[in-house]
Write a protein that holds these residues in place. Structure first.
Motif, PDB file in Angstrom:
ATOM      1  N   PRO A 171      59.762 -18.735  72.821  1.00  0.00           N
ATOM      2  CA  PRO A 171      59.392 -20.059  73.339  1.00  0.00           C
ATOM      3  C   PRO A 171      57.965 -20.123  73.867  1.00  0.00           C
ATOM      4  O   PRO A 171      57.403 -21.215  73.980  1.00  0.00           O
ATOM      5  CB  PRO A 171      60.412 -20.301  74.455  1.00  0.00           C
ATOM      6  CG  PRO A 171      60.902 -18.943  74.844  1.00  0.00           C
ATOM      7  CD  PRO A 171      60.866 -18.131  73.586  1.00  0.00           C
ATOM      8  N   LEU A 172      57.364 -18.981  74.171  1.00  0.00           N
ATOM      9  CA  LEU A 172      55.980 -18.993  74.674  1.00  0.00           C
ATOM     10  C   LEU A 172      55.002 -19.452  73.590  1.00  0.00           C
ATOM     11  O   LEU A 172      53.918 -19.952  73.900  1.00  0.00           O
ATOM     12  CB  LEU A 172      55.592 -17.591  75.172  1.00  0.00           C
ATOM     13  CG  LEU A 172      56.380 -17.063  76.378  1.00  0.00           C
ATOM     14  CD1 LEU A 172      55.906 -15.663  76.751  1.00  0.00           C
ATOM     15  CD2 LEU A 172      56.227 -18.003  77.578  1.00  0.00           C
ATOM     16  N   ASN A 173      55.395 -19.305  72.318  1.00  0.00           N
ATOM     17  CA  ASN A 173      54.501 -19.714  71.227  1.00  0.00           C
ATOM     18  C   ASN A 173      54.256 -21.222  71.209  1.00  0.00           C
ATOM     19  O   ASN A 173      53.269 -21.680  70.635  1.00  0.00           O
ATOM     20  CB  ASN A 173      55.087 -19.288  69.879  1.00  0.00           C
ATOM     21  CG  ASN A 173      55.014 -17.786  69.664  1.00  0.00           C
ATOM     22  OD1 ASN A 173      54.194 -17.112  70.276  1.00  0.00           O
ATOM     23  ND2 ASN A 173      55.879 -17.263  68.817  1.00  0.00           N
ATOM     24  N   ILE A 174      55.160 -21.969  71.827  1.00  0.00           N
ATOM     25  CA  ILE A 174      55.003 -23.422  71.816  1.00  0.00           C
ATOM     26  C   ILE A 174      53.800 -23.860  72.651  1.00  0.00           C
ATOM     27  O   ILE A 174      53.275 -24.960  72.497  1.00  0.00           O
ATOM     28  CB  ILE A 174      56.294 -24.110  72.325  1.00  0.00           C
ATOM     29  CG1 ILE A 174      56.373 -25.552  71.811  1.00  0.00           C
ATOM     30  CG2 ILE A 174      56.380 -24.091  73.838  1.00  0.00           C
ATOM     31  CD1 ILE A 174      57.691 -26.223  72.097  1.00  0.00           C
ATOM     32  N   PHE A 175      53.349 -22.966  73.546  1.00  0.00           N
ATOM     33  CA  PHE A 175      52.216 -23.292  74.411  1.00  0.00           C
ATOM     34  C   PHE A 175      50.879 -22.889  73.800  1.00  0.00           C
ATOM     35  O   PHE A 175      49.832 -23.068  74.429  1.00  0.00           O
ATOM     36  CB  PHE A 175      52.379 -22.607  75.776  1.00  0.00           C
ATOM     37  CG  PHE A 175      53.609 -23.047  76.524  1.00  0.00           C
ATOM     38  CD1 PHE A 175      53.701 -24.331  77.046  1.00  0.00           C
ATOM     39  CD2 PHE A 175      54.672 -22.188  76.694  1.00  0.00           C
ATOM     40  CE1 PHE A 175      54.829 -24.738  77.727  1.00  0.00           C
ATOM     41  CE2 PHE A 175      55.817 -22.595  77.384  1.00  0.00           C
ATOM     42  CZ  PHE A 175      55.894 -23.873  77.899  1.00  0.00           C
ATOM     43  N   ALA A 176      50.906 -22.341  72.593  1.00  0.00           N
ATOM     44  CA  ALA A 176      49.652 -21.955  71.940  1.00  0.00           C
ATOM     45  C   ALA A 176      48.798 -23.192  71.673  1.00  0.00           C
ATOM     46  O   ALA A 176      49.304 -24.230  71.249  1.00  0.00           O
ATOM     47  CB  ALA A 176      49.944 -21.221  70.630  1.00  0.00           C
ATOM     48  N   THR A 177      47.515 -23.101  71.923  1.00  0.00           N
ATOM     49  CA  THR A 177      46.603 -24.228  71.725  1.00  0.00           C
ATOM     50  C   THR A 177      46.300 -24.389  70.237  1.00  0.00           C
ATOM     51  O   THR A 177      46.473 -23.441  69.448  1.00  0.00           O
ATOM     52  CB  THR A 177      45.285 -24.003  72.477  1.00  0.00           C
ATOM     53  OG1 THR A 177      44.610 -22.856  71.907  1.00  0.00           O
ATOM     54  CG2 THR A 177      45.549 -23.739  73.963  1.00  0.00           C
ATOM     55  N   GLN A 202      44.093 -21.632  69.076  1.00  0.00           N
ATOM     56  CA  GLN A 202      44.762 -20.347  68.876  1.00  0.00           C
ATOM     57  C   GLN A 202      45.546 -20.335  67.569  1.00  0.00           C
ATOM     58  O   GLN A 202      45.557 -19.330  66.847  1.00  0.00           O
ATOM     59  CB  GLN A 202      45.697 -20.062  70.055  1.00  0.00           C
ATOM     60  CG  GLN A 202      44.972 -19.741  71.358  1.00  0.00           C
ATOM     61  CD  GLN A 202      45.935 -19.615  72.528  1.00  0.00           C
ATOM     62  OE1 GLN A 202      46.843 -20.433  72.699  1.00  0.00           O
ATOM     63  NE2 GLN A 202      45.730 -18.597  73.350  1.00  0.00           N
ATOM     64  N   VAL A 233      55.520 -30.237  66.553  1.00  0.00           N
ATOM     65  CA  VAL A 233      55.805 -29.238  67.581  1.00  0.00           C
ATOM     66  C   VAL A 233      57.282 -29.113  67.912  1.00  0.00           C
ATOM     67  O   VAL A 233      57.801 -27.999  68.097  1.00  0.00           O
ATOM     68  CB  VAL A 233      54.962 -29.539  68.850  1.00  0.00           C
ATOM     69  CG1 VAL A 233      55.351 -30.885  69.463  1.00  0.00           C
ATOM     70  CG2 VAL A 233      55.124 -28.415  69.869  1.00  0.00           C
ATOM     71  N   SER A 258      59.885 -22.132  67.596  1.00  0.00           N
ATOM     72  CA  SER A 258      59.540 -21.788  68.973  1.00  0.00           C
ATOM     73  C   SER A 258      59.977 -22.861  69.959  1.00  0.00           C
ATOM     74  O   SER A 258      60.003 -22.622  71.177  1.00  0.00           O
ATOM     75  CB  SER A 258      58.023 -21.568  69.098  1.00  0.00           C
ATOM     76  OG  SER A 258      57.300 -22.680  68.600  1.00  0.00           O
ATOM     77  N   ALA A 259      60.341 -24.055  69.454  1.00  0.00           N
ATOM     78  CA  ALA A 259      60.805 -25.138  70.338  1.00  0.00           C
ATOM     79  C   ALA A 259      62.322 -25.126  70.502  1.00  0.00           C
ATOM     80  O   ALA A 259      62.868 -25.899  71.286  1.00  0.00           O
ATOM     81  CB  ALA A 259      60.363 -26.492  69.786  1.00  0.00           C
ATOM     82  N   PRO A 309      63.504 -24.098  74.440  1.00  0.00           N
ATOM     83  CA  PRO A 309      63.289 -25.114  75.477  1.00  0.00           C
ATOM     84  C   PRO A 309      63.996 -26.435  75.203  1.00  0.00           C
ATOM     85  O   PRO A 309      64.525 -27.058  76.131  1.00  0.00           O
ATOM     86  CB  PRO A 309      61.763 -25.283  75.506  1.00  0.00           C
ATOM     87  CG  PRO A 309      61.272 -24.714  74.231  1.00  0.00           C
ATOM     88  CD  PRO A 309      62.221 -23.636  73.851  1.00  0.00           C
TER      89      PRO A 309
END
Length: 321
Positions: free
Chosen positions: A32-38, A41, A88, A93-94, A97
């Protein structure tokens, strides 16, 4: 970097014939941390993957670990067939969450008809979005097919949930808390076979150990779809069964009588923690490249396989997710 020992990064990093290897692969894919990639990135990850695939030079100091990190980030956001950046909320990755909030909502507001209708509708809407976002690159799944599947799955989930809610009014509280799981399981049993009904009628491609195409098999299609349905149902067990047991125990002890606002946040935390592990572990139950004994395939395919290689005993196919 040194290209003398090139690695095929289009194959998973870990051995997919072993459960632990498949689990590691999906832990990275569903992180799930991949969803916060800009966006920057993600574009950088795509650049590294594209250059490595084509054998172009990468910046000095780029290691193979850096390439794999970029590949996992790339896989989490870009469509495997088209290479386009996916919406997204439809990315793997979503999953954690989004399902964390949806499952918590279904379990918190399971007693009222309006709560059941709203959260089951939200759940099936999210499933339809994910299915459409991850459709094959040649658009084998049309908008109409997704819409019909969405309608049938939503109807199935609502009928199951509302009917069971009426029948369990006088049952122990724990039984009522498990209704959301039953509704989700029923929807999966409707949704997945319908979305992939073309495979059931036409078959899925099967190949031999050397990736030589043998033909299309309806038998393999049925087996693959059955495995996917089982995995999806099992994926719903931990977040929709374990929290109700915990919540029911706390309710009996009077915790919620003293803290009436606690159930919602607690369901959310429990679902988030459980889904982080349950999602990749259940995706890994069966191998993506499924094996099937040649003797179980259609006679015509057995003959075709023997013509390619008389020693062939096993065929392979992509079972889907």
């Amino acid at each position: 970097m040194d290209y003398s020992n090139r690695v095929n990064i289009d194959q998973p990093k870990w051995d997919q014939s072993q459960y632990i290897g498949r689990a590691k692969h999906f832990f990275n894919t569903t992180n799930p941390l991949n969803i916060f990639a800009t966006p920057e990135q993600l574009d950088r990850a795509k650049e590294i993957v594209t250059k490595y695939r084509s054998g172009q030079s990468l910046p000095d100091g780029t290691s193979m670990d850096d390439v794999w990190t970029a590949k996992h980030l790339y896989d989490s956001a870009f469509h495997p067939d088209t290479g386009e950046k996916m919406f997204v909320l439809g990315r793997m990755s979503a999953q954690v969450p989004c399902n964390m909030m949806i499952n918590a909502g279904m379990m918190t507001f399971y007693k009222t008809n309006m709560g059941v209708i709203f959260w089951q509708w939200i759940n099936q809407s999210f499933n339809a979005l994910v299915n459409y976002t991850n459709r094959s690159g040649d658009s084998e799944i049309s908008v109409n097919e997704v819409g019909m599947s969405y309608l049938l799955a939503t109807t199935g989930a609502l009928v199951t949930a509302l009917t069971l809610n009426k029948q369990v009014k006088n049952a122990p509280p724990l039984i009522g808390r498990l209704v959301p799981f039953t509704a989700v399981a029923a929807a999966n049993c409707i949704n997945i076979p319908f979305m992939r009904r073309k495979e059931l009628t036409d078959g899925v491609p099967v190949v031999d150990a050397n990736n030589n195409r043998i033909g299309l098999s309806k038998v393999a299609a049925k087996e693959g779809i059955a495995q996917v349905v089982f995995s999806r149902v099992m994926m719903a067990v931990p977040p929709l069964v374990i929290p109700p047991i915990i919540m029911n125990t706390l309710e009996k002890r009077g915790i919620f009588a003293r803290y009436p606002k606690l159930p919602g946040p607690m369901n959310l935390v429990l679902c988030g923690f459980i889904l982080t592990f349950a999602t990749p572990m259940c995706c890994a139950i069966f191998s993506q490249r499924a094996a099937i004994p040649l003797s179980r395939l259609e006679d015509s395919l057995q003959e075709a396989a023997k013509k390619l290689d008389p020693n062939t005993t096993t065929a392979y196919y992509n079972k889907g997710l």
